[in-house]
Scaffold this motif. Sequence first.
Motif, PDB file in Angstrom:
ATOM      1  N   TYR A  55      71.119  13.657  12.195  1.00 54.20           N
ATOM      2  CA  TYR A  55      72.027  12.581  12.104  1.00 54.20           C
ATOM      3  C   TYR A  55      71.788  11.309  13.279  1.00 54.20           C
ATOM      4  CZ  TYR A  55      76.518  10.225  12.346  1.00 54.20           C
ATOM      5  OH  TYR A  55      77.274   9.197  12.315  1.00 54.20           O
ATOM      6  N   ASP A  56      71.627  10.281  12.832  1.00 56.10           N
ATOM      7  CA  ASP A  56      71.295   9.173  13.741  1.00 56.10           C
ATOM      8  C   ASP A  56      71.765   7.728  13.382  1.00 56.10           C
ATOM      9  OD1 ASP A  56      70.545   7.784  15.882  1.00 56.10           O
ATOM     10  OD2 ASP A  56      68.381   8.268  15.512  1.00 56.10           O
ATOM     11  N   PRO A  57      72.681   7.562  13.270  1.00 52.29           N
ATOM     12  CA  PRO A  57      73.216   6.183  13.032  1.00 52.29           C
ATOM     13  C   PRO A  57      72.690   4.954  14.255  1.00 52.29           C
ATOM     14  CG  PRO A  57      75.253   6.999  14.073  1.00 52.29           C
ATOM     15  CD  PRO A  57      74.028   8.259  13.882  1.00 52.29           C
ATOM     16  N   PHE A  58      72.243   5.444  15.115  1.00 50.71           N
ATOM     17  CA  PHE A  58      71.668   4.451  16.038  1.00 50.71           C
ATOM     18  C   PHE A  58      70.329   4.054  15.967  1.00 50.71           C
ATOM     19  CE2 PHE A  58      75.380   6.540  17.927  1.00 50.71           C
ATOM     20  CZ  PHE A  58      76.069   5.508  18.532  1.00 50.71           C
ATOM     21  N   ALA A  59      69.634   4.879  15.133  1.00 50.66           N
ATOM     22  CA  ALA A  59      68.285   4.194  14.699  1.00 50.66           C
ATOM     23  C   ALA A  59      68.489   2.970  13.902  1.00 50.66           C
ATOM     24  CB  ALA A  59      67.532   5.363  13.993  1.00 50.66           C
ATOM     25  N   ASP A  60      69.704   3.062  13.020  1.00 50.57           N
ATOM     26  CA  ASP A  60      69.528   1.580  12.531  1.00 50.57           C
ATOM     27  C   ASP A  60      70.205   0.594  13.362  1.00 50.57           C
ATOM     28  OD1 ASP A  60      68.826   2.795  10.158  1.00 50.57           O
ATOM     29  OD2 ASP A  60      70.921   3.621   9.553  1.00 50.57           O
ATOM     30  N   VAL A  61      71.265   0.968  14.193  1.00 58.23           N
ATOM     31  CA  VAL A  61      71.811   0.103  14.950  1.00 58.23           C
ATOM     32  C   VAL A  61      70.601  -0.754  15.831  1.00 58.23           C
ATOM     33  CG1 VAL A  61      73.186  -0.285  17.175  1.00 58.23           C
ATOM     34  CG2 VAL A  61      74.063   1.102  15.344  1.00 58.23           C
ATOM     35  N   TRP A  62      69.551   0.154  16.211  1.00 63.03           N
ATOM     36  CA  TRP A  62      68.636  -0.490  16.997  1.00 63.03           C
ATOM     37  C   TRP A  62      67.326  -0.828  16.340  1.00 63.03           C
ATOM     38  CZ3 TRP A  62      69.956  -2.264  21.651  1.00 63.03           C
ATOM     39  CH2 TRP A  62      71.031  -1.919  22.311  1.00 63.03           C
TER      40      TRP A  62
END
Lengths: 242, 242
Positions: free
Chosen positions: A219-226
């Motif tokens: 789970y990693d929404p921050f891969a998309d954020v960054w």
Amino acid sequence: MSTPTAAQASDLPVNIGFVVYPGFQALDVFGPLDPLNMLSMEVPLKLSIIGPTLEPVSTKAPPVVPTVSPDFAQSIVPTHTFASPPKDLDVLIVPGGAGLMYPVELQQAQIDFVKEQYPKLKYLISVCAGASLLARAGVLDGKRATTTKAGWAWTTSTGPNVNWVPKARWVVDGNIWTTSGVVAGIDGIFAWISHVYGEDLSLKIANTFEFERHTDASYDPFADVWNVSTSVAAQASTGQSA
Amino acid sequence: MSTPTAAQASDLPVNIGFVVYPGFQALDVFGPLDPLNMLSMEVPLKLSIIGPTLEPVSTKAPPVVPTVSPDFAQSIVPTHTFASPPKDLDVLIVPGGAGLMYPVELQQAQIDFVKEQYPKLKYLISVCAGASLLARAGVLDGKRATTTKAGWAWTTSTGPNVNWVPKARWVVDGNIWTTSGVVAGIDGIFAWISHVYGEDLSLKIANTFEFERHTDASYDPFADVWNVSTSVAAQASTGQSA
């Protein structure tokens, strides 16, 4: 306590060490450390805080890092030094931080320490850009690992032979656990506690901390954020990063 | 930086103080402190760590607290003492911790400090059972507040004239922000940063920390986990706790 799942009770880790250095990120240390504080109330653990000297180590960033409040910092007290570490460390936890922007020569002591300790450890854990110290120690070569998404480009550049996983809250390869940025280290330590000491105990501590864990390592929404998902994932899938 | 929303730029808080005492909960301090570390890179802030003396202050719990690893602890270095605090504190942040199980006489210095400072502060913030120090200082009397759900019964007992809110991640009443247990303090500080310095800056720091904030102060699954929702809510609604 709950029944250990991943290890025989006689083989459970006891000696936990944290690496600290000038400019460490406070929550990279205390995010994993405080759940261990609570774990230590239920299982026998010993803590070492290992720094360059026994002098307090400050979070203060090096001058090269832009800030309008250069003196806003706090200090933690080491119990050991890299030159005189505790014997028989079972677990070593390595934080990131703005101190990684010091010239690499000034980081050599902690890099050498990771390299020297790793063969003797049961587990090696990094938080955020702390993975760069593992990478520079060579212990991630040929392994899967992750790191901060906000500082992805720089951190991954320190490990050209590492198979960096861009979309992951944390990654386990053998006995090395690498977590993504800062608070991902808290999810990582709870996953590790669950793995080693059992899910009941991990959940009990998380509930006391009122922490809603992410229990899915992918789970990693921050891969998309960054915006690191596609570019580096594509690279990894073609093997260019390994 | 983003445009301040809740205060004129000239009136923004600058001087941030943390209370520490033997047996403080590490993450009650460093959970809010590390986002402020990052905030300080973008707005002018000064930090004070205020303890009983200038000696390092340990997280070590008092002997009355059951633990199998009594020496598993770490220390932070104060910059000021309760007797010689920094002048013109704008914000005071008060952690909980097992140290609250010391006899109340041994906590009187930090209780008196909260009482003495509160009239001069722009904001007073507590994390977890740190609310008990605010309650004992009398500054929560007649106000709405929340605290740790795991330690709800004990902490609320320290403030018989407080309108305790059982189901809340954090509660704002006037200039007092009280947060629920441990990690709720991280949500609380991001809400506070958003309130004072703007949502853009708060979100930027949260994304760098890879922290998925709860932005709804009334969100609280842990009130149910710890079974405090119904019993005390009923009490509060009949005014018995106020």
